[in-house]
Design a protein around this motif. Structure first.
Motif, PDB file in Angstrom:
ATOM      1  N   LEU A 100       0.811  -1.222   0.000  1.00 39.08           N
ATOM      2  CA  LEU A 100       0.000   0.000   0.000  1.00 39.08           C
ATOM      3  C   LEU A 100       0.845   1.273   0.000  1.00 39.08           C
ATOM      4  CD1 LEU A 100      -2.696  -1.034   2.624  1.00 39.08           C
ATOM      5  CD2 LEU A 100      -3.050  -0.717   0.162  1.00 39.08           C
ATOM      6  N   LYS A 101       2.124   1.169   0.330  1.00 41.63           N
ATOM      7  CA  LYS A 101       2.958   2.368   0.482  1.00 41.63           C
ATOM      8  C   LYS A 101       2.917   3.289  -0.744  1.00 41.63           C
ATOM      9  CE  LYS A 101       7.255   4.066   2.304  1.00 41.63           C
ATOM     10  NZ  LYS A 101       8.435   3.769   3.104  1.00 41.63           N
ATOM     11  N   PRO A 102       3.132   2.785  -1.970  1.00 44.73           N
ATOM     12  CA  PRO A 102       3.072   3.718  -3.108  1.00 44.73           C
ATOM     13  C   PRO A 102       1.670   4.272  -3.339  1.00 44.73           C
ATOM     14  CG  PRO A 102       3.426   1.454  -3.876  1.00 44.73           C
ATOM     15  CD  PRO A 102       3.536   1.443  -2.381  1.00 44.73           C
ATOM     16  N   ILE A 103       0.648   3.513  -2.995  1.00 46.91           N
ATOM     17  CA  ILE A 103      -0.732   3.986  -3.143  1.00 46.91           C
ATOM     18  C   ILE A 103      -0.992   5.113  -2.146  1.00 46.91           C
ATOM     19  CG2 ILE A 103      -3.162   3.320  -2.891  1.00 46.91           C
ATOM     20  CD1 ILE A 103      -2.159   0.443  -3.758  1.00 46.91           C
ATOM     21  N   ILE A 104      -0.541   4.921  -0.908  1.00 47.23           N
ATOM     22  CA  ILE A 104      -0.706   5.952   0.122  1.00 47.23           C
ATOM     23  C   ILE A 104       0.058   7.209  -0.271  1.00 47.23           C
ATOM     24  CG2 ILE A 104      -0.152   6.543   2.521  1.00 47.23           C
ATOM     25  CD1 ILE A 104      -0.775   3.567   3.196  1.00 47.23           C
ATOM     26  N   THR A 105       1.261   7.047  -0.809  1.00 46.75           N
ATOM     27  CA  THR A 105       2.062   8.189  -1.263  1.00 46.75           C
ATOM     28  C   THR A 105       1.337   8.928  -2.380  1.00 46.75           C
ATOM     29  OG1 THR A 105       4.118   7.083  -0.642  1.00 46.75           O
ATOM     30  CG2 THR A 105       4.293   8.875  -2.243  1.00 46.75           C
ATOM     31  N   GLN A 106       0.765   8.182  -3.330  1.00 43.32           N
ATOM     32  CA  GLN A 106       0.030   8.833  -4.426  1.00 43.32           C
ATOM     33  C   GLN A 106      -1.210   9.552  -3.911  1.00 43.32           C
ATOM     34  OE1 GLN A 106      -0.614   5.710  -7.321  1.00 43.32           O
ATOM     35  NE2 GLN A 106       1.200   6.331  -8.468  1.00 43.32           N
ATOM     36  N   LEU A 107      -1.926   8.946  -2.955  1.00 45.58           N
ATOM     37  CA  LEU A 107      -3.090   9.614  -2.371  1.00 45.58           C
ATOM     38  C   LEU A 107      -2.679  10.899  -1.659  1.00 45.58           C
ATOM     39  CD1 LEU A 107      -5.115   6.611  -0.927  1.00 45.58           C
ATOM     40  CD2 LEU A 107      -5.904   8.234  -2.669  1.00 45.58           C
ATOM     41  N   GLU A 108      -1.556  10.849  -0.964  1.00 47.97           N
ATOM     42  CA  GLU A 108      -1.052  12.041  -0.274  1.00 47.97           C
ATOM     43  C   GLU A 108      -0.739  13.150  -1.281  1.00 47.97           C
ATOM     44  OE1 GLU A 108       2.559  13.362   2.748  1.00 47.97           O
ATOM     45  OE2 GLU A 108       2.731  11.497   1.628  1.00 47.97           O
ATOM     46  N   GLN A 109      -0.051  12.788  -2.366  1.00 46.65           N
ATOM     47  CA  GLN A 109       0.310  13.772  -3.388  1.00 46.65           C
ATOM     48  C   GLN A 109      -0.934  14.346  -4.059  1.00 46.65           C
ATOM     49  OE1 GLN A 109       2.948  11.389  -5.776  1.00 46.65           O
ATOM     50  NE2 GLN A 109       4.699  11.728  -4.422  1.00 46.65           N
ATOM     51  N   TRP A 110      -1.887  13.471  -4.349  1.00 45.03           N
ATOM     52  CA  TRP A 110      -3.133  13.918  -4.959  1.00 45.03           C
ATOM     53  C   TRP A 110      -3.873  14.858  -4.011  1.00 45.03           C
ATOM     54  CZ3 TRP A 110      -8.339  13.739  -3.954  1.00 45.03           C
ATOM     55  CH2 TRP A 110      -9.181  14.027  -5.014  1.00 45.03           C
ATOM     56  N   GLY A 111      -3.923  14.484  -2.750  1.00 43.52           N
ATOM     57  CA  GLY A 111      -4.582  15.320  -1.743  1.00 43.52           C
ATOM     58  C   GLY A 111      -3.934  16.684  -1.619  1.00 43.52           C
ATOM     59  N   GLU A 112      -2.612  16.731  -1.628  1.00 36.30           N
ATOM     60  CA  GLU A 112      -1.903  18.011  -1.544  1.00 36.30           C
ATOM     61  C   GLU A 112      -2.259  18.912  -2.721  1.00 36.30           C
ATOM     62  OE1 GLU A 112       0.100  19.491   0.763  1.00 36.30           O
ATOM     63  OE2 GLU A 112      -0.425  17.805   2.064  1.00 36.30           O
ATOM     64  N   ARG A 113      -2.350  18.313  -3.916  1.00 29.05           N
ATOM     65  CA  ARG A 113      -2.681  19.105  -5.107  1.00 29.05           C
ATOM     66  C   ARG A 113      -4.120  19.610  -5.092  1.00 29.05           C
ATOM     67  NH1 ARG A 113       0.076  14.861  -7.700  1.00 29.05           N
ATOM     68  NH2 ARG A 113      -1.889  14.015  -8.450  1.00 29.05           N
ATOM     69  N   HIS A 114      -5.034  18.837  -4.510  1.00 31.36           N
ATOM     70  CA  HIS A 114      -6.446  19.146  -4.664  1.00 31.36           C
ATOM     71  C   HIS A 114      -7.164  19.657  -3.418  1.00 31.36           C
ATOM     72  CE1 HIS A 114      -6.590  17.660  -8.758  1.00 31.36           C
ATOM     73  NE2 HIS A 114      -5.784  16.702  -8.366  1.00 31.36           N
ATOM     74  N   LYS A 115      -6.534  19.588  -2.241  1.00 26.78           N
ATOM     75  CA  LYS A 115      -7.278  19.942  -1.031  1.00 26.78           C
ATOM     76  C   LYS A 115      -7.602  21.424  -0.911  1.00 26.78           C
ATOM     77  CE  LYS A 115      -3.402  20.283   2.211  1.00 26.78           C
ATOM     78  NZ  LYS A 115      -2.814  19.662   3.381  1.00 26.78           N
ATOM     79  N   ASN A 116      -6.874  22.260  -1.612  1.00 29.43           N
ATOM     80  CA  ASN A 116      -7.144  23.690  -1.510  1.00 29.43           C
ATOM     81  C   ASN A 116      -8.013  24.236  -2.624  1.00 29.43           C
ATOM     82  OD1 ASN A 116      -5.666  24.020   0.909  1.00 29.43           O
ATOM     83  ND2 ASN A 116      -3.769  23.986  -0.256  1.00 29.43           N
ATOM     84  N   LEU A 117      -8.529  23.334  -3.466  1.00 33.64           N
ATOM     85  CA  LEU A 117      -9.415  23.801  -4.522  1.00 33.64           C
ATOM     86  C   LEU A 117     -10.715  24.297  -3.917  1.00 33.64           C
ATOM     87  CD1 LEU A 117      -9.018  21.023  -7.235  1.00 33.64           C
ATOM     88  CD2 LEU A 117      -8.013  23.304  -7.231  1.00 33.64           C
ATOM     89  N   ASP A 118     -11.220  25.356  -4.450  1.00 33.29           N
ATOM     90  CA  ASP A 118     -12.478  25.918  -3.953  1.00 33.29           C
ATOM     91  C   ASP A 118     -13.622  25.265  -4.724  1.00 33.29           C
ATOM     92  OD1 ASP A 118     -13.998  29.219  -3.905  1.00 33.29           O
ATOM     93  OD2 ASP A 118     -14.265  27.499  -2.586  1.00 33.29           O
ATOM     94  N   ILE A 119     -14.208  24.253  -4.119  1.00 34.96           N
ATOM     95  CA  ILE A 119     -15.304  23.516  -4.766  1.00 34.96           C
ATOM     96  C   ILE A 119     -16.622  24.068  -4.253  1.00 34.96           C
ATOM     97  CG2 ILE A 119     -16.344  21.246  -5.090  1.00 34.96           C
ATOM     98  CD1 ILE A 119     -13.566  20.050  -4.611  1.00 34.96           C
ATOM     99  N   LYS A 120     -17.451  24.483  -5.174  1.00 38.28           N
ATOM    100  CA  LYS A 120     -18.749  25.058  -4.795  1.00 38.28           C
ATOM    101  C   LYS A 120     -19.862  24.326  -5.496  1.00 38.28           C
ATOM    102  CE  LYS A 120     -16.941  29.538  -3.761  1.00 38.28           C
ATOM    103  NZ  LYS A 120     -17.006  30.938  -3.918  1.00 38.28           N
TER     104      LYS A 120
END
Length: 120
Positions: A100-120
């Motif tokens: 799971l380590k590379p999957i968790i790393t990819q989820l972390e990277q994806w989250g960093e890129r997308h968590k600050n998007l302003d979704i309305k």
């Protein structure tokens, strides 16, 4: 929210989907915030219950215990009890868990890129 009764239609639908769709099966095991964060911490190596609790301060002891049991049942981690006084218990990812380590790393990277998007 209570446990889904195994005789309910919802349970049957969920089980059929997991049986047919490997992604749903995997998400059922590691999905949810607690399982994923536990696995994330354990990618760094063995940890004791108290260490996990300290690393994840918002999780209750009961929830941590339940999640550890679930992950052990699915062979994602192992629980080793040492015959010492006081008893020492360590949790460690299995070979399957470490996959799971590379999957968790990819989820972390994806989250960093997308968590600050302003979704309305």
């Amino acid at each position: 929210m209570g446990k889904i009764k195994e005789t309910s239609t919802h349970f049957e639908n969920k089980k059929m989907l997991a049986d047919e769709c490997s992604e749903v099966y995997a998400a059922g095991i590691i999905g949810g915030q607690w399982s994923l964060v536990i696995c994330s911490w354990l990618t760094n190596g063995k940890m004791r219950f108290g260490e996990l609790k300290k690393a994840i301060p918002n999780i209750t002891e009961r929830m941590l215990t339940m999640q550890l049991r679930k992950l052990e049942k699915h062979r994602i981690l192992t629980r080793t009890v040492y015959a010492e006084v006081p008893p020492r218990v360590e949790y460690e990812l299995t070979e399957i868990g470490y996959e799971l380590k590379p999957i968790i790393t990819q989820l972390e990277q994806w989250g960093e890129r997308h968590k600050n998007l302003d979704i309305k």
